[in-house]
Scaffold this motif. Sequence first.
Motif, PDB file in Angstrom:
ATOM      1  N   SER A 188       0.861  -1.187   0.000  1.00 39.67           N
ATOM      2  CA  SER A 188       0.000   0.000   0.000  1.00 39.67           C
ATOM      3  C   SER A 188       0.903   1.246   0.000  1.00 39.67           C
ATOM      4  O   SER A 188       2.129   1.118  -0.013  1.00 39.67           O
ATOM      5  CB  SER A 188      -0.882   0.007   1.252  1.00 39.67           C
ATOM      6  N   THR A 189       0.276   2.412   0.037  1.00 40.49           N
ATOM      7  CA  THR A 189       1.086   3.640   0.051  1.00 40.49           C
ATOM      8  C   THR A 189       1.879   3.738   1.354  1.00 40.49           C
ATOM      9  O   THR A 189       2.842   4.491   1.457  1.00 40.49           O
ATOM     10  CB  THR A 189       0.178   4.891  -0.076  1.00 40.49           C
ATOM     11  N   ARG A 190       1.462   2.973   2.362  1.00 39.89           N
ATOM     12  CA  ARG A 190       2.159   3.027   3.655  1.00 39.89           C
ATOM     13  C   ARG A 190       3.335   2.041   3.731  1.00 39.89           C
ATOM     14  O   ARG A 190       4.135   2.084   4.661  1.00 39.89           O
ATOM     15  CB  ARG A 190       1.194   2.642   4.770  1.00 39.89           C
ATOM     16  N   THR A 191       3.389   1.096   2.793  1.00 43.42           N
ATOM     17  CA  THR A 191       4.414   0.049   2.889  1.00 43.42           C
ATOM     18  C   THR A 191       5.820   0.628   2.740  1.00 43.42           C
ATOM     19  O   THR A 191       6.113   1.316   1.775  1.00 43.42           O
ATOM     20  CB  THR A 191       4.199  -1.033   1.795  1.00 43.42           C
ATOM     21  N   LYS A 192       6.661   0.305   3.713  1.00 47.43           N
ATOM     22  CA  LYS A 192       8.027   0.844   3.693  1.00 47.43           C
ATOM     23  C   LYS A 192       9.059  -0.279   3.500  1.00 47.43           C
ATOM     24  O   LYS A 192      10.120  -0.050   2.943  1.00 47.43           O
ATOM     25  CB  LYS A 192       8.271   1.546   5.033  1.00 47.43           C
ATOM     26  N   ALA A 193       8.714  -1.462   4.008  1.00 48.28           N
ATOM     27  CA  ALA A 193       9.732  -2.525   3.980  1.00 48.28           C
ATOM     28  C   ALA A 193       9.099  -3.906   3.931  1.00 48.28           C
ATOM     29  O   ALA A 193       7.919  -4.086   4.245  1.00 48.28           O
ATOM     30  CB  ALA A 193      10.606  -2.412   5.231  1.00 48.28           C
ATOM     31  N   ILE A 194       9.939  -4.860   3.526  1.00 50.87           N
ATOM     32  CA  ILE A 194       9.563  -6.281   3.631  1.00 50.87           C
ATOM     33  C   ILE A 194      10.513  -6.880   4.676  1.00 50.87           C
ATOM     34  O   ILE A 194      11.729  -6.676   4.600  1.00 50.87           O
ATOM     35  CB  ILE A 194       9.757  -7.018   2.277  1.00 50.87           C
ATOM     36  N   LEU A 195       9.930  -7.583   5.646  1.00 47.53           N
ATOM     37  CA  LEU A 195      10.755  -8.311   6.610  1.00 47.53           C
ATOM     38  C   LEU A 195      10.735  -9.775   6.179  1.00 47.53           C
ATOM     39  O   LEU A 195       9.704 -10.455   6.311  1.00 47.53           O
ATOM     40  CB  LEU A 195      10.201  -8.151   8.034  1.00 47.53           C
ATOM     41  N   ALA A 196      11.841 -10.233   5.641  1.00 49.63           N
ATOM     42  CA  ALA A 196      11.939 -11.629   5.183  1.00 49.63           C
ATOM     43  C   ALA A 196      12.415 -12.471   6.357  1.00 49.63           C
ATOM     44  O   ALA A 196      13.558 -12.333   6.804  1.00 49.63           O
ATOM     45  CB  ALA A 196      12.922 -11.716   4.022  1.00 49.63           C
ATOM     46  N   ILE A 197      11.525 -13.297   6.880  1.00 50.57           N
ATOM     47  CA  ILE A 197      11.850 -14.091   8.079  1.00 50.57           C
ATOM     48  C   ILE A 197      12.229 -15.501   7.644  1.00 50.57           C
ATOM     49  O   ILE A 197      11.400 -16.230   7.102  1.00 50.57           O
ATOM     50  CB  ILE A 197      10.660 -14.122   9.059  1.00 50.57           C
ATOM     51  N   HIS A 198      13.462 -15.863   7.867  1.00 50.80           N
ATOM     52  CA  HIS A 198      13.955 -17.176   7.440  1.00 50.80           C
ATOM     53  C   HIS A 198      13.664 -18.170   8.559  1.00 50.80           C
ATOM     54  O   HIS A 198      14.443 -18.300   9.503  1.00 50.80           O
ATOM     55  CB  HIS A 198      15.457 -17.106   7.160  1.00 50.80           C
ATOM     56  N   MET A 199      12.523 -18.856   8.439  1.00 50.38           N
ATOM     57  CA  MET A 199      12.068 -19.672   9.563  1.00 50.38           C
ATOM     58  C   MET A 199      12.764 -21.030   9.661  1.00 50.38           C
ATOM     59  O   MET A 199      12.885 -21.755   8.682  1.00 50.38           O
ATOM     60  CB  MET A 199      10.560 -19.886   9.463  1.00 50.38           C
ATOM     61  N   GLU A 206      16.170  -8.634   6.683  1.00 49.42           N
ATOM     62  CA  GLU A 206      16.105 -10.088   6.859  1.00 49.42           C
ATOM     63  C   GLU A 206      16.127 -10.416   8.356  1.00 49.42           C
ATOM     64  O   GLU A 206      17.031  -9.965   9.059  1.00 49.42           O
ATOM     65  CB  GLU A 206      17.282 -10.757   6.168  1.00 49.42           C
ATOM     66  N   ASP A 207      15.147 -11.183   8.793  1.00 55.53           N
ATOM     67  CA  ASP A 207      15.169 -11.709  10.160  1.00 55.53           C
ATOM     68  C   ASP A 207      15.790 -13.102  10.068  1.00 55.53           C
ATOM     69  O   ASP A 207      15.130 -14.075   9.720  1.00 55.53           O
ATOM     70  CB  ASP A 207      13.735 -11.767  10.727  1.00 55.53           C
ATOM     71  N   GLY A 219      15.747 -22.325  10.010  1.00 55.26           N
ATOM     72  CA  GLY A 219      16.926 -22.736   9.239  1.00 55.26           C
ATOM     73  C   GLY A 219      16.796 -22.664   7.741  1.00 55.26           C
ATOM     74  O   GLY A 219      17.754 -22.985   7.032  1.00 55.26           O
ATOM     75  N   GLN A 220      15.615 -22.255   7.244  1.00 58.77           N
ATOM     76  CA  GLN A 220      15.412 -22.242   5.792  1.00 58.77           C
ATOM     77  C   GLN A 220      15.275 -20.827   5.237  1.00 58.77           C
ATOM     78  O   GLN A 220      14.394 -20.074   5.667  1.00 58.77           O
ATOM     79  CB  GLN A 220      14.140 -23.017   5.430  1.00 58.77           C
ATOM     80  N   PRO A 221      16.117 -20.501   4.252  1.00 61.48           N
ATOM     81  CA  PRO A 221      16.040 -19.151   3.666  1.00 61.48           C
ATOM     82  C   PRO A 221      14.766 -18.931   2.867  1.00 61.48           C
ATOM     83  O   PRO A 221      14.231 -19.855   2.248  1.00 61.48           O
ATOM     84  CB  PRO A 221      17.253 -19.095   2.724  1.00 61.48           C
ATOM     85  N   CYS A 222      14.296 -17.667   2.884  1.00 56.08           N
ATOM     86  CA  CYS A 222      13.176 -17.246   2.036  1.00 56.08           C
ATOM     87  C   CYS A 222      13.657 -17.167   0.592  1.00 56.08           C
ATOM     88  O   CYS A 222      14.861 -17.156   0.328  1.00 56.08           O
ATOM     89  CB  CYS A 222      12.724 -15.838   2.426  1.00 56.08           C
ATOM     90  N   ASP A 223      12.727 -17.032  -0.304  1.00 61.52           N
ATOM     91  CA  ASP A 223      13.053 -16.853  -1.721  1.00 61.52           C
ATOM     92  C   ASP A 223      13.506 -15.398  -1.928  1.00 61.52           C
ATOM     93  O   ASP A 223      12.731 -14.541  -2.347  1.00 61.52           O
ATOM     94  CB  ASP A 223      11.802 -17.171  -2.560  1.00 61.52           C
ATOM     95  N   MET A 224      14.771 -15.148  -1.629  1.00 58.98           N
ATOM     96  CA  MET A 224      15.272 -13.768  -1.638  1.00 58.98           C
ATOM     97  C   MET A 224      15.360 -13.169  -3.035  1.00 58.98           C
ATOM     98  O   MET A 224      15.236 -11.961  -3.198  1.00 58.98           O
ATOM     99  CB  MET A 224      16.640 -13.699  -0.939  1.00 58.98           C
ATOM    100  N   LYS A 225      15.566 -14.031  -4.025  1.00 60.07           N
ATOM    101  CA  LYS A 225      15.659 -13.521  -5.397  1.00 60.07           C
ATOM    102  C   LYS A 225      14.353 -12.813  -5.764  1.00 60.07           C
ATOM    103  O   LYS A 225      14.356 -11.670  -6.236  1.00 60.07           O
ATOM    104  CB  LYS A 225      15.918 -14.696  -6.344  1.00 60.07           C
ATOM    105  N   SER A 226      13.222 -13.472  -5.512  1.00 58.37           N
ATOM    106  CA  SER A 226      11.916 -12.884  -5.837  1.00 58.37           C
ATOM    107  C   SER A 226      11.633 -11.673  -4.951  1.00 58.37           C
ATOM    108  O   SER A 226      11.108 -10.659  -5.413  1.00 58.37           O
ATOM    109  CB  SER A 226      10.803 -13.919  -5.645  1.00 58.37           C
ATOM    110  N   ILE A 227      11.968 -11.784  -3.673  1.00 59.34           N
ATOM    111  CA  ILE A 227      11.698 -10.684  -2.734  1.00 59.34           C
ATOM    112  C   ILE A 227      12.482  -9.431  -3.145  1.00 59.34           C
ATOM    113  O   ILE A 227      11.940  -8.318  -3.181  1.00 59.34           O
ATOM    114  CB  ILE A 227      12.021 -11.118  -1.279  1.00 59.34           C
ATOM    115  N   MET A 228      13.738  -9.605  -3.510  1.00 53.16           N
ATOM    116  CA  MET A 228      14.571  -8.456  -3.897  1.00 53.16           C
ATOM    117  C   MET A 228      14.045  -7.786  -5.166  1.00 53.16           C
ATOM    118  O   MET A 228      14.089  -6.567  -5.295  1.00 53.16           O
ATOM    119  CB  MET A 228      16.036  -8.885  -4.085  1.00 53.16           C
ATOM    120  N   LYS A 229      13.543  -8.623  -6.079  1.00 48.29           N
ATOM    121  CA  LYS A 229      12.992  -8.095  -7.336  1.00 48.29           C
ATOM    122  C   LYS A 229      11.774  -7.207  -7.051  1.00 48.29           C
ATOM    123  O   LYS A 229      11.657  -6.101  -7.566  1.00 48.29           O
ATOM    124  CB  LYS A 229      12.548  -9.295  -8.197  1.00 48.29           C
TER     125      LYS A 229
END
Length: 394
Positions: free
Chosen positions: A125-136, A159-160, A138-148
């Motif tokens: 939304s217009t308020r969105t400032k950041a994405i917090l990618a939480i790697h739950m 990144e959490d 021991g497993q990494p998030c799909d950072m390639k898609s998130i960064m894009k």
Amino acid sequence: MIPNDPFLGTHYIGREEQKAVRKILKSKSLFRYHGPDLLYKTDEFEKNMAKYLNVKYVLACSNGAAAIKLACIANGIGPGDEVIMSPFTFIASASSVLSCGAVPKFVDVDDTMNIDPSKIEENISTRTKAILAIHMQGQPCDMKSIMKIAKKHNLIVIEDAAQAFGSEIDGKKTGTIGDVGAFSLQAGKTITCGEGGFIATNNRKIYQIAKMYHDNGGYRVGCDYPTWENGKTIYGENFKLTEIQSAIANEQLKKINKILNKQKKVYEYIVNNLDTDFYKLRPHIDNSILVHSNIAIEFSSQKECQQFIKYMNKFGIGFNIYCSNLINHFDTFKYKVSWHSSNFPYNVSNYEDKECPNTEDLFRRVAWFSLSASLKPKHLKFIVKKLEDFKNEF
Ligand SMILES: Cc1ncc(COP(=O)(O)O)c(C=O)c1O
């Protein structure tokens, strides 16, 4: 009973950590910036960690929650802002955002049980400032898609990596891909000093703001007494790590490969003896190296998952669902609970209740077992046998 605890580094606390602590006590210099015979162990930890993670800057701090808060503050996240994250996490991921005056926007997970990148854009939304990618777990998030997505919408990525220190994606350490990574050194994490945390970044400005904020907002050069009468100073809090904690964390970091290799061996022993047609393991993204802190098995229904848990528990094998409720259903969010009568930060940020149906469904159908670093071959054999028995009986 089969060992079932989340402790990895904790089990490796030994003579090295004891010796390191004794040295600090002997120096009588427990504060990172001053002391009669300061050994600069916090500086040393930051340098060693930056080298391990291959980043320019690491700042040690009091815990993982503080690290997330510092990451937000250093990126100017505050009242009125929204931070996109999944509700399948520990409460600190979201409460650290609240403590900056911002609110979380909960977004569903995919089958990996990390945030589903395909659901992020519809929640911006217009308020969105950041994405917090939480790697739950021991497993990494799909950072390639998130960064894009972040690049397209000009969003900050934090990144959490509290639960995934030591994991990698495409040869890069988790927590070093976004603008800043937040890590925990709490007792249940890959390496530990009981309580503690740190941030990692390649951005000098983020590092400098976080450094001041964690030191009461003062401007300090080296170990000099800080000044608050400098244009650079900001409002801040005290999130500093002690020399004793840093000395322990330094010794733990030396053991990281040993810890990760042992976990991998334990995980592989179980998985190599598992009928993966019957047992569906938690999927992970390609080109990732995991921290094998657990084994997670997905069942086709909640009922089947509960049957499995009951069966395993009968034999002292502590499989269980990850948590009894998702954090978006906690009173803090459901009733917008604040410590203050103004209802800050809900009064300034438009927090919206969001349903996350896939997360809701999956967390009730996935059984987890923490792979304690104290598991012995006899325990592993027994676990494998009982997994086979369950398959044959049901
Ligand atoms: C995903 C996640 N984020 C943040 C934290 C907070 O870390 P700490 O307990 O060091 O404050 C934790 C701790 O368990 C966690 O699991």
